[in-house]
Design a protein around this motif. Structure first.
Motif, mmCIF file in Angstrom:
data_model
loop_
_atom_site.group_PDB
_atom_site.id
_atom_site.type_symbol
_atom_site.label_atom_id
_atom_site.label_comp_id
_atom_site.label_asym_id
_atom_site.label_seq_id
_atom_site.Cartn_x
_atom_site.Cartn_y
_atom_site.Cartn_z
ATOM 1 N N VAL A 111 19.965 -40.524 149.198
ATOM 2 C CA VAL A 111 20.725 -41.564 149.896
ATOM 3 C C VAL A 111 19.818 -42.194 150.959
ATOM 4 C CG1 VAL A 111 22.925 -40.369 149.535
ATOM 5 C CG2 VAL A 111 21.611 -39.921 151.624
ATOM 6 N N PRO A 112 20.191 -43.347 151.533
ATOM 7 C CA PRO A 112 19.434 -43.849 152.688
ATOM 8 C C PRO A 112 19.344 -42.779 153.758
ATOM 9 C CG PRO A 112 20.953 -45.521 151.912
ATOM 10 C CD PRO A 112 21.273 -44.265 151.129
ATOM 11 N N TYR A 113 18.155 -42.648 154.372
ATOM 12 C CA TYR A 113 17.891 -41.505 155.257
ATOM 13 C C TYR A 113 18.934 -41.361 156.355
ATOM 14 C CZ TYR A 113 15.191 -38.024 157.788
ATOM 15 O OH TYR A 113 14.797 -36.862 158.397
ATOM 16 N N ALA A 114 19.343 -42.465 156.950
ATOM 17 C CA ALA A 114 20.279 -42.398 158.067
ATOM 18 C C ALA A 114 21.654 -41.885 157.644
ATOM 19 C CB ALA A 114 20.418 -43.771 158.715
ATOM 20 N N ARG A 115 21.942 -41.909 156.336
ATOM 21 C CA ARG A 115 23.252 -41.476 155.855
ATOM 22 C C ARG A 115 23.322 -39.973 155.618
ATOM 23 N NH1 ARG A 115 25.128 -44.253 150.479
ATOM 24 N NH2 ARG A 115 24.643 -46.112 151.734
ATOM 25 N N ALA A 116 22.182 -39.291 155.529
ATOM 26 C CA ALA A 116 22.174 -37.874 155.155
ATOM 27 C C ALA A 116 22.948 -37.011 156.152
ATOM 28 C CB ALA A 116 20.738 -37.379 155.016
ATOM 29 N N VAL A 117 22.741 -37.249 157.457
ATOM 30 C CA VAL A 117 23.474 -36.462 158.460
ATOM 31 C C VAL A 117 24.971 -36.741 158.365
ATOM 32 C CG1 VAL A 117 23.812 -36.061 160.932
ATOM 33 C CG2 VAL A 117 21.500 -36.332 160.020
ATOM 34 N N ARG A 118 25.336 -38.003 158.150
ATOM 35 C CA ARG A 118 26.760 -38.351 158.047
ATOM 36 C C ARG A 118 27.397 -37.684 156.838
ATOM 37 N NH1 ARG A 118 24.802 -43.634 159.165
ATOM 38 N NH2 ARG A 118 25.421 -44.387 157.103
ATOM 39 N N MET A 119 26.649 -37.523 155.743
ATOM 40 C CA MET A 119 27.188 -36.840 154.570
ATOM 41 C C MET A 119 27.474 -35.378 154.874
ATOM 42 S SD MET A 119 25.051 -38.429 151.347
ATOM 43 C CE MET A 119 25.949 -37.408 150.165
ATOM 44 N N LEU A 120 26.566 -34.737 155.624
ATOM 45 C CA LEU A 120 26.812 -33.347 156.028
ATOM 46 C C LEU A 120 28.042 -33.251 156.921
ATOM 47 C CD1 LEU A 120 23.286 -31.870 156.885
ATOM 48 C CD2 LEU A 120 24.868 -31.035 155.152
ATOM 49 N N GLU A 121 28.106 -34.119 157.905
ATOM 50 C CA GLU A 121 29.215 -34.088 158.862
ATOM 51 C C GLU A 121 30.549 -34.357 158.171
ATOM 52 O OE1 GLU A 121 30.307 -35.972 163.247
ATOM 53 O OE2 GLU A 121 28.892 -37.013 161.934
ATOM 54 N N GLY A 122 30.536 -35.293 157.222
ATOM 55 C CA GLY A 122 31.784 -35.693 156.570
ATOM 56 C C GLY A 122 32.190 -34.866 155.375
ATOM 57 N N GLY A 123 31.340 -33.910 154.959
ATOM 58 C CA GLY A 123 31.713 -33.037 153.853
ATOM 59 C C GLY A 123 31.322 -33.542 152.485
ATOM 60 N N GLN A 124 30.530 -34.630 152.412
ATOM 61 C CA GLN A 124 30.051 -35.112 151.121
ATOM 62 C C GLN A 124 28.815 -34.339 150.661
ATOM 63 O OE1 GLN A 124 30.465 -37.735 153.687
ATOM 64 N NE2 GLN A 124 32.611 -37.659 153.049
ATOM 65 N N ALA A 125 28.240 -33.522 151.536
ATOM 66 C CA ALA A 125 27.100 -32.669 151.194
ATOM 67 C C ALA A 125 27.276 -31.327 151.909
ATOM 68 C CB ALA A 125 25.790 -33.323 151.599
ATOM 69 N N ASP A 126 26.666 -30.292 151.340
ATOM 70 C CA ASP A 126 26.746 -28.950 151.923
ATOM 71 C C ASP A 126 25.507 -28.599 152.720
ATOM 72 O OD1 ASP A 126 29.256 -28.200 150.489
ATOM 73 O OD2 ASP A 126 27.956 -28.405 148.730
ATOM 74 N N ILE A 127 24.342 -29.067 152.257
ATOM 75 C CA ILE A 127 23.084 -28.745 152.911
ATOM 76 C C ILE A 127 22.219 -30.003 153.006
ATOM 77 C CG2 ILE A 127 22.965 -26.284 152.364
ATOM 78 C CD1 ILE A 127 21.314 -26.943 149.911
ATOM 79 N N GLY A 128 21.256 -29.968 153.930
ATOM 80 C CA GLY A 128 20.334 -31.091 154.086
ATOM 81 C C GLY A 128 18.975 -30.597 154.539
ATOM 82 N N LEU A 129 17.924 -31.214 154.017
ATOM 83 C CA LEU A 129 16.559 -30.957 154.465
ATOM 84 C C LEU A 129 16.115 -32.169 155.267
ATOM 85 C CD1 LEU A 129 14.849 -29.445 151.297
ATOM 86 C CD2 LEU A 129 14.756 -28.434 153.578
ATOM 87 N N MET A 130 15.833 -31.988 156.548
ATOM 88 C CA MET A 130 15.520 -33.143 157.381
ATOM 89 C C MET A 130 14.790 -32.712 158.642
ATOM 90 S SD MET A 130 19.480 -33.907 158.465
ATOM 91 C CE MET A 130 19.944 -33.854 156.723
ATOM 92 N N LEU A 131 14.254 -33.708 159.357
ATOM 93 C CA LEU A 131 13.585 -33.421 160.612
ATOM 94 C C LEU A 131 14.540 -32.725 161.579
ATOM 95 C CD1 LEU A 131 11.644 -36.758 161.235
ATOM 96 C CD2 LEU A 131 10.714 -34.600 160.403
ATOM 97 N N LYS A 132 13.989 -31.814 162.368
ATOM 98 C CA LYS A 132 14.791 -31.119 163.365
ATOM 99 C C LYS A 132 15.501 -32.133 164.244
ATOM 100 C CE LYS A 132 14.497 -27.671 167.058
ATOM 101 N NZ LYS A 132 13.587 -26.845 167.892
ATOM 102 N N ASN A 133 16.791 -31.928 164.427
ATOM 103 C CA ASN A 133 17.623 -32.885 165.149
ATOM 104 C C ASN A 133 18.477 -32.130 166.160
ATOM 105 O OD1 ASN A 133 19.527 -34.805 165.967
ATOM 106 N ND2 ASN A 133 19.588 -35.801 163.967
ATOM 107 N N ASP A 134 18.239 -32.389 167.452
ATOM 108 C CA ASP A 134 18.997 -31.710 168.508
ATOM 109 C C ASP A 134 20.427 -32.240 168.633
ATOM 110 O OD1 ASP A 134 16.756 -30.212 169.105
ATOM 111 O OD2 ASP A 134 16.068 -31.571 170.684
ATOM 112 N N ASN A 135 20.738 -33.320 167.917
ATOM 113 C CA ASN A 135 22.058 -33.950 168.046
ATOM 114 C C ASN A 135 22.950 -33.715 166.833
ATOM 115 O OD1 ASN A 135 21.246 -35.049 170.515
ATOM 116 N ND2 ASN A 135 20.374 -36.851 169.522
ATOM 117 N N MET A 136 22.730 -32.633 166.107
ATOM 118 C CA MET A 136 23.565 -32.345 164.945
ATOM 119 C C MET A 136 25.017 -32.111 165.377
ATOM 120 S SD MET A 136 22.384 -32.387 161.894
ATOM 121 C CE MET A 136 20.822 -32.524 161.028
#
Length: 215
Positions: free
Chosen positions: A44-69
């Protein structure tokens, strides 16, 4: 499990018939092998990956360390480190740092944003957008994974427009994240054990996989 990957060649990209050709795709393949967990990858577009995790459309994500998860997403383990760079146009040397418009991917954590504090930050949906804006003179600089930016500069044949050396360069960790309601204690242990297992393979994955993408 559903894995969200933000489109980011040669770090994240489409698989081919012969298998994974980008870094995190190969990492996901090896996590599946060592954990025994079926993993379905969604690009997906990179900026959408965190939103997919938060919203339940994905279970796991590989991404840069993010202090604002968000609170419903947990860090599983560090997987590897990546080099991030800020590249500038060659015709902006007369500008001060505070005058630079630096393109940065939307959704980055404070640990990355503070690296460009004082500049004029412009949010990007994808790195391709930032490179295009840089080529058109709508940005003076762009921040992103070094391998990815150099790949895109080559695609757009714009290296002659840029300063050859990055203005700033630093390392950043890539982590595996999981939704809390998708990671039981047993599943968490499986994922952490798999990441431990692939550590010895990471140097070859980092070297060989991008080269495979370029071919």
């Amino acid at each position: 499990m559903r894995l969200a990957l933000g489109y980011l060649p040669p770090i994240n990209c489409e698989n081919t018939e012969v298998g994974a050709r980008c870094v995190n795709n190969k990492v996901a393949e090896r996590i599946q092998y060592f954990s025994g967990i079926d993993i379905n990858t969604y690009l997906v577009p990179y900026a959408r990956a965190v939103r997919m995790l938060e919203g339940g459309q994905a279970d796991i994500g590989l991404m840069l360390k993010n202090d604002n998860m968000p609170d419903n997403v947990m860090a599983v383990a560090k997987v590897y480190e990546i080099v991030l760079s800020i590249y500038t146009r060659a015709d902006v040397d007369h500008l001060t740092y505070e005058q630079l418009r630096i393109g940065v991917l939307r959704g980055q954590g404070d640990n990355i944003i503070r690296r460009i504090a004082g500049s004029r930050q412009v949010e990007l949906a994808e790195y391709q957008q930032g490179v295009e804006m840089l080529a058109l003179g709508r940005l003076e600089a762009v921040l992103g994974p070094d391998e990815t930016l150099r790949f895109l500069f080559g695609q757009y044949q714009m290296s002659h427009l840029l300063n050859p050396q990055p203005l700033v360069q630093f390392s950043q960790e890539v982590w595996l994240y999981c939704r809390r309601d998708s990671c039981s204690p047993q599943r968490l242990r499986q994922l952490q054990k798999a990441i431990d297992e692939i550590q010895s393979e990471m140097p070859s994955i980092m070297q060989v996989t991008p080269a495979t993408y370029y071919e």
